[in-house]
Design a protein around this motif. Sequence first.
Motif, PDB file in Angstrom:
ATOM      1  N   ALA A  37      30.405  48.155  78.845  1.00  0.00           N
ATOM      2  CA  ALA A  37      30.981  48.078  77.500  1.00  0.00           C
ATOM      3  C   ALA A  37      32.483  47.851  77.562  1.00  0.00           C
ATOM      4  O   ALA A  37      33.038  47.073  76.787  1.00  0.00           O
ATOM      5  N   GLU A  38      33.159  48.501  78.511  1.00  0.00           N
ATOM      6  CA  GLU A  38      34.609  48.330  78.645  1.00  0.00           C
ATOM      7  C   GLU A  38      34.938  46.892  79.024  1.00  0.00           C
ATOM      8  O   GLU A  38      35.876  46.304  78.479  1.00  0.00           O
ATOM      9  N   ALA A  39      34.172  46.318  79.945  1.00  0.00           N
ATOM     10  CA  ALA A  39      34.433  44.937  80.367  1.00  0.00           C
ATOM     11  C   ALA A  39      34.225  43.960  79.218  1.00  0.00           C
ATOM     12  O   ALA A  39      35.017  43.035  79.015  1.00  0.00           O
ATOM     13  N   ARG A  40      33.166  44.160  78.433  1.00  0.00           N
ATOM     14  CA  ARG A  40      32.900  43.267  77.303  1.00  0.00           C
ATOM     15  C   ARG A  40      33.964  43.415  76.218  1.00  0.00           C
ATOM     16  O   ARG A  40      34.378  42.429  75.608  1.00  0.00           O
ATOM     17  N   LEU A  41      34.398  44.638  75.970  1.00  0.00           N
ATOM     18  CA  LEU A  41      35.451  44.862  74.974  1.00  0.00           C
ATOM     19  C   LEU A  41      36.760  44.220  75.414  1.00  0.00           C
ATOM     20  O   LEU A  41      37.454  43.577  74.622  1.00  0.00           O
ATOM     21  N   ARG A  42      37.092  44.368  76.688  1.00  0.00           N
ATOM     22  CA  ARG A  42      38.319  43.761  77.200  1.00  0.00           C
ATOM     23  C   ARG A  42      38.262  42.232  77.051  1.00  0.00           C
ATOM     24  O   ARG A  42      39.249  41.601  76.659  1.00  0.00           O
ATOM     25  N   GLY A  43      37.117  41.640  77.356  1.00  0.00           N
ATOM     26  CA  GLY A  43      36.971  40.200  77.198  1.00  0.00           C
ATOM     27  C   GLY A  43      37.107  39.770  75.746  1.00  0.00           C
ATOM     28  O   GLY A  43      37.722  38.735  75.447  1.00  0.00           O
ATOM     29  N   PHE A  44      36.552  40.540  74.817  1.00  0.00           N
ATOM     30  CA  PHE A  44      36.653  40.227  73.394  1.00  0.00           C
ATOM     31  C   PHE A  44      38.105  40.275  72.937  1.00  0.00           C
ATOM     32  O   PHE A  44      38.581  39.378  72.234  1.00  0.00           O
ATOM     33  N   LEU A  45      38.829  41.311  73.350  1.00  0.00           N
ATOM     34  CA  LEU A  45      40.239  41.445  72.975  1.00  0.00           C
ATOM     35  C   LEU A  45      41.063  40.293  73.535  1.00  0.00           C
ATOM     36  O   LEU A  45      41.897  39.708  72.840  1.00  0.00           O
ATOM     37  N   ASP A  46      40.844  39.955  74.800  1.00  0.00           N
ATOM     38  CA  ASP A  46      41.621  38.886  75.438  1.00  0.00           C
ATOM     39  C   ASP A  46      41.326  37.520  74.816  1.00  0.00           C
ATOM     40  O   ASP A  46      42.221  36.671  74.724  1.00  0.00           O
ATOM     41  N   ARG A  47      40.084  37.319  74.380  1.00  0.00           N
ATOM     42  CA  ARG A  47      39.684  36.007  73.878  1.00  0.00           C
ATOM     43  C   ARG A  47      40.088  35.804  72.423  1.00  0.00           C
ATOM     44  O   ARG A  47      40.458  34.697  72.025  1.00  0.00           O
ATOM     45  N   HIS A  48      40.023  36.863  71.622  1.00  0.00           N
ATOM     46  CA  HIS A  48      40.201  36.695  70.182  1.00  0.00           C
ATOM     47  C   HIS A  48      41.438  37.394  69.611  1.00  0.00           C
ATOM     48  O   HIS A  48      42.121  36.818  68.767  1.00  0.00           O
ATOM     49  N   VAL A  49      41.706  38.604  70.036  1.00  0.00           N
ATOM     50  CA  VAL A  49      42.732  39.419  69.370  1.00  0.00           C
ATOM     51  C   VAL A  49      44.067  39.215  70.077  1.00  0.00           C
ATOM     52  O   VAL A  49      44.548  40.075  70.824  1.00  0.00           O
ATOM     53  N   ARG A  50      44.657  38.035  69.848  1.00  0.00           N
ATOM     54  CA  ARG A  50      45.901  37.717  70.555  1.00  0.00           C
ATOM     55  C   ARG A  50      47.042  37.336  69.621  1.00  0.00           C
ATOM     56  O   ARG A  50      48.175  37.753  69.823  1.00  0.00           O
ATOM     57  N   ASP A  51      46.750  36.542  68.601  1.00  0.00           N
ATOM     58  CA  ASP A  51      47.835  35.993  67.787  1.00  0.00           C
ATOM     59  C   ASP A  51      48.204  36.857  66.588  1.00  0.00           C
ATOM     60  O   ASP A  51      49.150  36.549  65.881  1.00  0.00           O
ATOM     61  N   ARG A  52      47.454  37.950  66.353  1.00  0.00           N
ATOM     62  CA  ARG A  52      47.785  38.857  65.266  1.00  0.00           C
ATOM     63  C   ARG A  52      47.800  40.280  65.793  1.00  0.00           C
ATOM     64  O   ARG A  52      46.861  40.691  66.480  1.00  0.00           O
ATOM     65  N   PRO A  53      48.841  41.063  65.485  1.00  0.00           N
ATOM     66  CA  PRO A  53      48.907  42.438  65.994  1.00  0.00           C
ATOM     67  C   PRO A  53      47.714  43.261  65.528  1.00  0.00           C
ATOM     68  O   PRO A  53      47.319  43.186  64.361  1.00  0.00           O
ATOM     69  N   LEU A  54      47.135  44.018  66.439  1.00  0.00           N
ATOM     70  CA  LEU A  54      46.014  44.895  66.113  1.00  0.00           C
ATOM     71  C   LEU A  54      46.576  46.219  65.597  1.00  0.00           C
ATOM     72  O   LEU A  54      47.189  46.977  66.339  1.00  0.00           O
TER      73      LEU A  54
END
Length: 307
Positions: free
Chosen positions: A207-224
């Motif tokens: 789950a941690e690996a998949r979450l990290r991949g999701f964050l790196d792929r999508h959550v980049r151009d807008r502050p979370l």
Amino acid sequence: MRSHHRFDPERDRLVSEQDLAAGANLPPREFRKMDRFSLLTLSAVQPLLAPLSAEERTACGLFVGNMLAGWTFTEPQIRTLHTQGAGAVSPYLATAWFPAAAQGHTTIALGMQGIAKTVTTDRCSGGQAIGMAYHRLRHGASGSLMLAGGAEAPVTPLVLAALGDDERPAPLVEASAFLLLRKGAAPVGAPVIGAHASFRLTTAVNAEARLRGFLDRHVRDRPLEAVVCDAPPWSGTERVLHGLLRRTRGEGLRLFDVCRTVGDALGAGSALAAALACELLQSLSPGRSVLVLSLGHQCVDLLWLYT
């Protein structure tokens, strides 16, 4: 329940009969034919349809997520079967209990003719219903409007006993939450779905690996700005993922936990988390984003929203 306050199902966990009847807006005879999870769906969906034109309401699709479906109607009928025999069982049991009942009752009552689907997995099902509707709109499969979310009515003696309610850190509650998804340019300030992913939960490391991949792929151009989470409070995976989020996105990241705050709404909890994320986005400055993280017994669901 391990708490100084013993939850009273009638007072703390259920929508009042009067409010439910007003929200469902059905004749009394029709009201009595349905399980509470179907009535909760009707109550949540009707205000979202109200501003639409007659043509839009007819064409709108509906995706409903749940985990347990219709036990508030079924459980009394099981008692009737064992005490009075099959002849005393309501003929409406066949249309009240099954997982797709809420979808069917709602579309028929409201004249909705768009695509209609039910997602029955674990506690992530409401979020998965939203994700499924989002993907269909994104790929142009059907229509331009979708209602998606989850409804659950698990507060019955049998369900409470089966799920060990007295030992649960969070009390079981009934709930429904739905979002109206529209394809095309969003009005200024309206929440936008930026990405969605759902995957099978095997281990915390997975789950941690998949979450990290999701964050790196999508959550980049807008502050979370925040994470709205729905997860069982006893989940070790929850702690792992919260730790990862704070390590990768900073200690200032705000975390909101629906299960701890509202109670355990099972399949509706992830939809409640998505609705809360939309409300939260309305209070944030433009360009911010919120992650909805739902953890089930077998699934993880991720929904990224921004304005």
